[in-house]
Design a protein around this motif. Structure first.
Motif, PDB file in Angstrom:
ATOM      1  N   TYR A 179     -24.934 -32.452 145.324  1.00  0.00           N
ATOM      2  CA  TYR A 179     -26.008 -32.042 144.420  1.00  0.00           C
ATOM      3  C   TYR A 179     -26.176 -30.520 144.461  1.00  0.00           C
ATOM      4  CZ  TYR A 179     -30.653 -31.286 142.452  1.00  0.00           C
ATOM      5  OH  TYR A 179     -31.702 -30.821 141.699  1.00  0.00           O
TER       6      TYR A 179
ATOM      7  N   LEU B 276     -34.140 -35.940 148.213  1.00  0.00           N
ATOM      8  CA  LEU B 276     -32.749 -36.398 148.311  1.00  0.00           C
ATOM      9  C   LEU B 276     -32.410 -36.859 149.729  1.00  0.00           C
ATOM     10  CD1 LEU B 276     -31.041 -33.468 146.324  1.00  0.00           C
ATOM     11  CD2 LEU B 276     -31.877 -35.649 145.431  1.00  0.00           C
ATOM     12  N   ALA B 277     -31.629 -37.929 149.823  1.00  0.00           N
ATOM     13  CA  ALA B 277     -31.176 -38.419 151.130  1.00  0.00           C
ATOM     14  C   ALA B 277     -29.671 -38.652 151.095  1.00  0.00           C
ATOM     15  CB  ALA B 277     -31.898 -39.718 151.494  1.00  0.00           C
ATOM     16  N   GLU B 278     -29.065 -38.799 152.268  1.00  0.00           N
ATOM     17  CA  GLU B 278     -27.613 -38.948 152.474  1.00  0.00           C
ATOM     18  C   GLU B 278     -26.944 -37.579 152.328  1.00  0.00           C
ATOM     19  OE1 GLU B 278     -25.308 -41.457 153.200  1.00  0.00           O
ATOM     20  OE2 GLU B 278     -26.960 -42.802 153.634  1.00  0.00           O
TER      21      GLU B 278
ATOM     22  N   LEU C  25     -37.358 -33.110 143.674  1.00  0.00           N
ATOM     23  CA  LEU C  25     -36.695 -34.363 144.058  1.00  0.00           C
ATOM     24  C   LEU C  25     -36.740 -34.535 145.569  1.00  0.00           C
ATOM     25  CD1 LEU C  25     -33.445 -33.787 141.943  1.00  0.00           C
ATOM     26  CD2 LEU C  25     -35.275 -35.407 141.373  1.00  0.00           C
TER      27      LEU C  25
ATOM     28  N   GLU D  66     -23.401 -28.842 142.620  1.00  0.00           N
ATOM     29  CA  GLU D  66     -23.463 -29.018 141.163  1.00  0.00           C
ATOM     30  C   GLU D  66     -24.555 -28.150 140.539  1.00  0.00           C
ATOM     31  OE1 GLU D  66     -23.942 -33.249 140.779  1.00  0.00           O
ATOM     32  OE2 GLU D  66     -21.865 -33.656 141.335  1.00  0.00           O
TER      33      GLU D  66
ATOM     34  N   GLY E 109     -23.929 -36.462 152.103  1.00  0.00           N
ATOM     35  CA  GLY E 109     -22.891 -36.256 151.085  1.00  0.00           C
ATOM     36  C   GLY E 109     -23.509 -36.062 149.705  1.00  0.00           C
ATOM     37  N   ALA E 110     -24.496 -36.897 149.372  1.00  0.00           N
ATOM     38  CA  ALA E 110     -25.180 -36.794 148.084  1.00  0.00           C
ATOM     39  C   ALA E 110     -25.894 -35.448 147.967  1.00  0.00           C
ATOM     40  CB  ALA E 110     -26.172 -37.947 147.928  1.00  0.00           C
ATOM     41  N   ILE E 111     -26.519 -35.010 149.060  1.00  0.00           N
ATOM     42  CA  ILE E 111     -27.257 -33.744 149.048  1.00  0.00           C
ATOM     43  C   ILE E 111     -26.297 -32.568 148.819  1.00  0.00           C
ATOM     44  CG2 ILE E 111     -28.606 -32.129 150.455  1.00  0.00           C
ATOM     45  CD1 ILE E 111     -29.821 -34.599 151.884  1.00  0.00           C
TER      46      ILE E 111
ATOM     47  N   ARG F  67     -25.057 -41.582 144.587  1.00  0.00           N
ATOM     48  CA  ARG F  67     -24.321 -41.357 145.845  1.00  0.00           C
ATOM     49  C   ARG F  67     -25.154 -41.758 147.056  1.00  0.00           C
ATOM     50  NH1 ARG F  67     -22.323 -35.892 143.423  1.00  0.00           N
ATOM     51  NH2 ARG F  67     -20.328 -36.492 142.495  1.00  0.00           N
ATOM     52  N   ARG F  68     -26.474 -41.568 146.977  1.00  0.00           N
ATOM     53  CA  ARG F  68     -27.333 -42.035 148.071  1.00  0.00           C
ATOM     54  C   ARG F  68     -27.173 -43.542 148.256  1.00  0.00           C
ATOM     55  NH1 ARG F  68     -32.324 -44.585 148.923  1.00  0.00           N
ATOM     56  NH2 ARG F  68     -32.727 -44.915 146.714  1.00  0.00           N
TER      57      ARG F  68
ATOM     58  N   ALA G 199     -29.244 -35.061 139.329  1.00  0.00           N
ATOM     59  CA  ALA G 199     -30.208 -35.887 140.070  1.00  0.00           C
ATOM     60  C   ALA G 199     -29.781 -37.353 140.058  1.00  0.00           C
ATOM     61  CB  ALA G 199     -31.606 -35.741 139.462  1.00  0.00           C
TER      62      ALA G 199
ATOM     63  N   ARG H  52     -26.686 -38.422 139.736  1.00  0.00           N
ATOM     64  CA  ARG H  52     -25.492 -38.513 140.586  1.00  0.00           C
ATOM     65  C   ARG H  52     -25.898 -38.605 142.057  1.00  0.00           C
ATOM     66  NH1 ARG H  52     -20.987 -36.349 137.594  1.00  0.00           N
ATOM     67  NH2 ARG H  52     -19.954 -35.353 139.341  1.00  0.00           N
ATOM     68  N   ALA H  53     -26.906 -37.799 142.437  1.00  0.00           N
ATOM     69  CA  ALA H  53     -27.364 -37.824 143.832  1.00  0.00           C
ATOM     70  C   ALA H  53     -27.940 -39.197 144.185  1.00  0.00           C
ATOM     71  CB  ALA H  53     -28.404 -36.726 144.068  1.00  0.00           C
TER      72      ALA H  53
END
Lengths: 221, 221
Positions: free
Chosen positions: B69, B60-62, B58, B72, B64-66, A91-92, A85, A87-88
């Motif tokens: 995630y 999550l946005a973006e 959570l 992982e 790449g990050a999603i 990266r966001r 979480a 890391r996300a």
């Protein structure tokens, strides 16, 4: 020794330089006028962009890929958190600065004022400069909102998100385009990151034709 | 259940949808007209963009990050390689499609032809459409170059790089803007990825006012 092809004011190159310096990885810096599209350089990166890092017998491109590679192979000190979480969230925020901030602010201020002159692409478009100067306020306010309840941008630890943000802001500060009076917490965060040994290289940059303002390298700005 | 805020033809949302489907994660899809800047949606993602994924408590946005995630936390099947050098190559290519391809091709074709109409932002700019149609050739040739000696874009295994590329190309194929005759190896790669069960959702998309061509959902195109 590692070799980085870069240009001094590129925020993407600065993010990689900060990561290299924070991890005490020695590197030879080579300025690459990538817009002249030298065939040797295009072989290294067909995207024709900097940064490009030669390290461990590899040729790496794309600043995000380079920084995560460095953190995976040289984990001390950690710049990518351990928990998925966290890391996300990191990266966001890297995406926030390297995509939204970059297109709404950096390209409209730095690229209009500096790159166009260096690359001989004409004069700054005043509508872009105006809109960049307007839009940076929203981003500083968003940073204020984050830093109001976090030590660093993505949480309690320094991460690549801080380096991404500091890379853009330091390049804009070189041309005096950051209003540090807007938020005390953002200014404190920048003072903290600016005083790290990893920042020294960036503070001593000099671009011919664009002398930095006195406050640029001053830790007490 | 996970919930994805998306728009059907967004390549960034499609990359996330492909990743969710490949990992057999059930998800509720919610179309979000993000350009109308609904305050509830802006609370979820202050960047005001899709995709946004609610999962594991959570938000999550973006893209790449999603996707990282999801890889992982749900490592089966792996879409991010294990070795740092392979991860760097994958991330370089995700950056290639989501940054260079996106700005040089997707925005100039898809956004001009579809988004402008849907968002009521006027008519397509024919110079942009022309330049996008020209530039996609370079990118298809670069994919040909990679696929000529690799099974998948980033190496021997399917990765997020393939989903990033397929997300952009499938959205452009929806408006018949991909010339599949240009490279046999690129066409073979797309046929292979198109026939995966994870692709079914994307192939059944229907955008009101923009019926897809017959070949769009045809596995033997």
């Amino acid at each position: 020794m590692a070799r980085l092809y870069h240009v001094p004011l590129s925020p993407f190159c600065r993010k990689v330089r900060l990561t290299l310096a924070e991890k005490r990885i020695e590197v030879e810096l080579v300025e690459e006028r990538y817009w002249e599209r030298d065939p040797d350089f295009l072989r290294r990166n067909p995207a024709g962009k900097v940064p490009v890092l030669k390290i461990d017998g590899l040729t790496l491109a794309e600043s995000g890929a380079i920084c995560e590679y460095l953190d995976e192979t040289r984990p001390e000190p950690r710049l990518v958190p351990e928990a998925p979480a966290a890391r996300a969230e990191m990266r966001r925020l890297v995406g926030w600065f390297d995509d939204a901030f970059h297109h709404e602010v950096t390209t409209r201020l730095l690229y209009e004022r500096v790159n166009k002159k260096v690359m001989k692409q004409g004069y700054p478009d005043s509508r872009n400069v105006k809109s960049g100067a307007q839009r940076i306020k929203f981003h500083l306010d968003y940073m204020h909102h984050l830093l109001d309840h976090r030590r660093w941008l993505a949480g309690d630890a320094l991460t690549l998100a801080d380096f991404a943000a500091a890379a853009h802001l330091s390049a804009l500060d070189y041309i005096s385009d950051v209003d540090w009076h807007r938020s005390e917490v953002v200014k404190d965060w920048y003072a903290k990151i600016k005083s790290r040994p990893a920042f020294r290289g960036i503070l001593s940059d000099q671009v011919p034709g664009f002398p930095p303002p006195v406050h640029y390298a001053d830790l007490d700005f």
